[in-house]
Scaffold this active site. Structure first.
Site, short mmCIF file in Angstrom:
data_model
loop_
_atom_site.label_atom_id
_atom_site.label_comp_id
_atom_site.label_asym_id
_atom_site.label_seq_id
_atom_site.Cartn_x
_atom_site.Cartn_y
_atom_site.Cartn_z
N ASP A 1 0.85 -1.21 0.00
CA ASP A 1 0.00 0.00 0.00
C ASP A 1 0.87 1.24 0.00
O ASP A 1 2.05 1.21 -0.40
CB ASP A 1 -0.96 -0.07 1.20
CG ASP A 1 -2.27 0.68 0.96
OD1 ASP A 1 -2.28 1.92 1.10
OD2 ASP A 1 -3.28 0.04 0.62
N ARG B 1 -5.75 16.40 3.65
CA ARG B 1 -4.74 15.35 3.72
C ARG B 1 -3.39 15.78 3.13
O ARG B 1 -2.68 15.01 2.54
CB ARG B 1 -5.21 14.06 3.03
CG ARG B 1 -4.70 12.83 3.78
CD ARG B 1 -4.83 11.53 3.05
NE ARG B 1 -4.36 10.45 3.91
CZ ARG B 1 -3.77 9.36 3.49
NH1 ARG B 1 -3.58 9.14 2.23
NH2 ARG B 1 -3.36 8.43 4.34
N TRP C 1 -5.93 1.70 -6.97
CA TRP C 1 -5.92 3.10 -7.44
C TRP C 1 -6.72 3.92 -6.44
O TRP C 1 -7.94 3.83 -6.40
CB TRP C 1 -6.53 3.15 -8.82
CG TRP C 1 -6.69 4.49 -9.47
CD1 TRP C 1 -6.99 5.68 -8.90
CD2 TRP C 1 -6.57 4.76 -10.86
NE1 TRP C 1 -7.08 6.67 -9.83
CE2 TRP C 1 -6.81 6.12 -11.06
CE3 TRP C 1 -6.28 3.96 -11.98
CZ2 TRP C 1 -6.80 6.72 -12.33
CZ3 TRP C 1 -6.27 4.55 -13.23
CH2 TRP C 1 -6.52 5.92 -13.39
N ASP C 2 -6.02 4.73 -5.67
CA ASP C 2 -6.68 5.48 -4.60
C ASP C 2 -6.96 6.92 -5.03
O ASP C 2 -6.42 7.41 -6.03
CB ASP C 2 -5.75 5.46 -3.37
CG ASP C 2 -6.52 5.52 -2.06
OD1 ASP C 2 -7.68 5.96 -2.07
OD2 ASP C 2 -5.95 5.14 -1.02
N ASP D 1 -12.70 2.28 4.59
CA ASP D 1 -11.53 2.15 5.45
C ASP D 1 -11.91 1.57 6.81
O ASP D 1 -11.04 1.27 7.62
CB ASP D 1 -10.87 3.52 5.67
CG ASP D 1 -9.94 3.86 4.53
OD1 ASP D 1 -9.71 3.00 3.66
OD2 ASP D 1 -9.43 5.00 4.49
C1 GLA Z 1 -6.80 5.55 1.89
C2 GLA Z 1 -7.22 4.13 1.58
C3 GLA Z 1 -6.52 3.19 2.51
C4 GLA Z 1 -5.02 3.35 2.36
C5 GLA Z 1 -4.63 4.79 2.60
C6 GLA Z 1 -3.19 5.02 2.27
O1 GLA Z 1 -7.27 5.95 3.13
O2 GLA Z 1 -8.59 4.01 1.68
O3 GLA Z 1 -6.91 1.86 2.24
O4 GLA Z 1 -4.67 2.92 1.08
O5 GLA Z 1 -5.40 5.68 1.81
O6 GLA Z 1 -2.82 6.33 2.42
#
Ligand code: GLA
Length: 744
Positions: free
Chosen positions: A359, A436, A470-471, A541
């Site tokens: 991650d 963020r 992909w976030d 999350d």
């Molecule tokens: C988001 C995603 C998490 C993780 C964090 C990493 O919150 O939902 O699963 O990947 O970013 O910064």
């Protein structure tokens, strides 16, 4: 043929075995909605469905009429499906029926995701063309009816065939007027870590609905609505739903007018939208899917699950079983070295995990959330052999390797921002709202999408990567594009979304074997638009199993289980500090794409054994979990229950989650759904849950096990006994998983 046109009555009848949808061309050439519901005979016409003339005082007849794609300023005082500004400043047009065509199958929509057909017999499409003669504005209403689903996919195309510029001020995907308002509306709202909360309330007079206005569909509300009759339950009764295939700003709303007509609309949010159509230009709205059920909310969910799983999800992963993964986020966050990751991976192999996903934190100088987004090169301090070296070692263990990226973002502290500060979204001269510690790249600009395609492609092709997460971790504020002239700034958000789709389609085409999982701080872009590109998504999350049951349940109204990422994490849970047994956490995650989000090197022997057992079980049944027919079951306030069954009704798994142990409770029955009443089923309790239930009374018998008739399971159900002393001893959070197989 499921689309008929009667030249005399000028009625279009779209129908299949499950429902009918009737549209009329009214005398003045506008398009009316006559009927949407249970199938009507296609061999008749329905003149009596046309609106009854009514002369009121300040509301004229049009207010009482029902339209398909209503316009503004012509006597219909409800909110319209579209609005325009013409060159002379006027906002009034008179779109009149020009023509229609019917063709087999379904076309794609340029630049946008859409449902598709694989054979022309799977669907038929009707296009109705309307023309405003004075301005040259052409509106093409498109309706695809699928032969196997009670569903219509709609979208609208605007073409400027005139000489002057036309500004689209709103351009929705779907509008439908229904004859009454005796419906409850279900919305799916929430926020970060509490996505998909279901609210269910009767419609009332006036306007009501949900929207987003910050660049993504969002966790605050999903772009979908369900309407049910007050008496409709999960298992029976009339219901319909609409779901927008779009990942940007949307509205989804209902308006009950003074005649009790309900107008339902969805599409791009007009508040944050305008689009200039120069002469010869065109604009396509996103697609909206409209589904119908007379077998309750579960029946409606099945329509959407089948449609989305087989006609929206795409690529090689559509039909493949999804791998069990280990994601490093909650197990390591930003704190890892190659050595630590390899130790986690070694343990993961032992557990039976199939993909190891690294991650956030692997690139640039990223030690926390303050830096490096945009610098997609490995952090050599943490990973001396880069991603390629790490992936090599991990794949040599027999695992696949996956990687997290957040391509749409840039940190202020990054080489990318130093080189291109003007690529970050913002209004010159104004401060940017901080979220963020990161900015959003202007995805509406082709050169940025090109850059990202190259940057991400080189990461993917430089290493053995099988999966990409992909976030997208912040919403968009100060929307403004340096690349757009002042009069086109209203196009910003939609262009952003088109840019995201373009990058997705280029990357998925370039790397067809890679499994893409979408994410936006969990479920902030968990929508049917993104599902057209990424066949699974990280739902939330929040990995607390108790809350996951609620969140997964909310998502299940529209989204099939094989697109729902569901991970088991450690306890105390990182979001709630709640303690739940491992078996309970796993049993919640089985109903989706099972993954783990913990440091496996920290597991006790016993925990590792339980996880192994869970993974073996899940792999055996995952096709059923991921692709089976899902039903939400009726339980009690202290219990949740759902099930999956095979299409052929031969096997099923039922989960009953006891949340809140109470001694001396009345037993209750959970009635099952989707069985063949004539078949006999062998019922057993999955051994680990049975074992967990025996902590006090070793002789406890599974009350429900043995041979049971499909009729009995449907009409009476499984007996869930909370009176057992053992259950009180076990405490909260006890899952029971029943396996049902049809006896030969
Ligand atoms: C988001 C995603 C998490 C993780 C964090 C990493 O919150 O939902 O699963 O990947 O970013 O910064």
């Amino acid at each position: 043929m499921p689309i008929k046109f009667d030249k005399n009555t000028r009625q279009f009848h779209l129908y299949n075995d499950d429902f009918s949808y009737i549209i009329a061309v009214y005398d003045n050439g506008s398009i009316g909605q006559l009927y949407f519901g249970e199938p009507l005979s296609p061999n008749k016409d329905y003149p009596f469905l046309a609106p009854i003339p009514f002369a009121g005082f300040s509301n004229n007849i049009r207010s009482a009429a029902r339209f398909e794609y209503p316009c503004y300023g012509r006597g219909d005082f409800r909110l319209p499906a579209f609005s325009v500004r013409l060159a002379d400043g006027a906002g009034v047009v008179e779109p009149r029926f020009e023509d229609y065509r019917v063709y087999p199958g379904k076309n794609t929509i340029p630049g946008l995701p859409s449902t598709y057909t694989e054979g022309t017999d799977e669907a038929e499409t009707l296009e109705i063309t309307l023309l405003d003669k004075l301005s040259g504005l052409k509106i093409i209403l498109s309706y695809t009816i699928f032969s196997a689903y009670a569903c219509i996919a709609r979208h609208t195309r605007f073409e400027n065939t005139g000489k002057e510029r036309i500004i689209l001020e709103s351009a929705l995907s779907l509008s439908i007027d229904l004859p009454d308002s005796a419906w409850n509306m279900l919305t799916f709202t929430g926020s970060w870590a509490r996505e998909f909360a279901v609210s269910d309330a009767p419609l009332r007079a006036g306007f009501q609905g949900v929207h987003s206005a910050f660049g993504v569909s969002g966790s605050i509300a999903n772009p979908s609505l369900i309407f049910r009759r007050p008496e409709t339950t999960e298992h029976r009764g009339e219901a319909f739903g609409l779901c927008l295939l779009y990942s940007g700003n949307f509205i989804a709303c209902a308006e009950v007018d003074c005649w009790d007509i309900t107008r339902i609309r969805t599409g791009i949010n007009p508040e944050t939208f305008s689009w200039i159509l120069e002469s010869g230009g065109s604009f396509d709205t996103p697609e909206a899917a409209l589904g119908w059920s007379k077998s309750g909310l579960n029946g409606l969910s099945r329509v959407f699950h089948r449609l989305f799983r087989t006609h929206l999800e795409s690529g090689v992963w559509r039909d493949r079983e999804r791998p069990v993964l280990l994601n490093t986020w909650e197990g390591a966050y930003f704190n890892f070295t190659e050595e630590k990751l390899l130790a986690m991976a070694r343990k993961a192999v032992d557990l039976g995990v199939e993909i190891f996903v690294l991650d956030d934190g692997w690139f640039g100088k990223r030690e926390d959330e303050t830096t490096s987004l945009g610098d997609w090169v490995p952090n050599r301090d943490k990973l001396p052999h880069g991603i390629a070296g790490l992936a090599e070692k991990i794949t040599a263990m027999g695992l696949k390797f996956g990687l997290w990226i957040e391509p749409e973002m840039v940190s202020e502290k990054s080489h990318l921002f130093e080189a291109h500060p003007d690529w970050a979204v913002g209004v010159p001269g104004r401060t940017r709202t901080e979220m963020r510690r990161q900015f959003v790249l202007d995805m509406g600009r082709a050169e940025i999408v090109d850059y990202l395609f190259e940057a991400i492609s080189s990461v993917i092709s430089g290493a053995k990567i099988s999966y990409i997460k992909w976030d997208m971790n912040r919403f968009i504020t100060e929307p403004f594009s340096l690349a757009l002239p002042p009069d086109r700034q209203g196009e910003f958000f939609h262009r952003y979304c088109l840019g995201v789709y373009s990058l997705y389609s280029r990357l998925t085409a370039a790397f067809p074997e890679i499994l893409f999982e979408s994410c936006a701080s969990g479920g902030a872009r968990f929508d049917a638009g993104i599902l057209g590109f990424a066949p699974q998504g990280w739902l939330s999350d929040n990995t607390d199993a108790v809350q996951r049951l609620e969140i997964q349940r909310g998502a299940s109204y529209f989204y099939p289980l094989n697109c729902i990422g569901a991970h088991v994490s450690t306890v105390p849970n990182h979001q709630t500090r709640r303690l739940t047994p491992l078996l309970f956490r796993a049993a919640a995650s089985f109903f989706g794409d099972l993954g783990f989000e913990l440091d496996p090197t920290k597991l006790s022997e016993e925990e590792a054994e339980t996880i192994k057992e869970c993974i073996v079980f899940y792999k055996k049944y995952r096709r059923l979990f991921q692709q089976g027919v899902f039903s939400r079951l009726d339980a009690t306030a202290d219990t949740a229950a759902w099930m999956v069954s095979s299409e052929d009704k031969k096997s099923a798994i039922v989960a009953v989650y006891k949340l809140n142990a109470k001694p001396n409770q009345k037993p209750f029955r959970v009635r099952l759904a989707g069985f063949d009443r004539a078949k006999v089923y062998h019922v057993s309790l999955w051994e680990p849950t049975h074992r967990a239930g025996l902590t006090f009374d070793e002789t406890d018998k599974c009350l429900n096990c043995g041979l049971r008739g499909g009729d009995e399971l449907t009409s009476c159900g499984l007996l869930i006994d909370n009176t057992s002393f053992a259950v009180s001893i076990i405490g909260d959070f006890y899952p029971e998983l029943f396996l049902l197989e049809a006896a030969e």
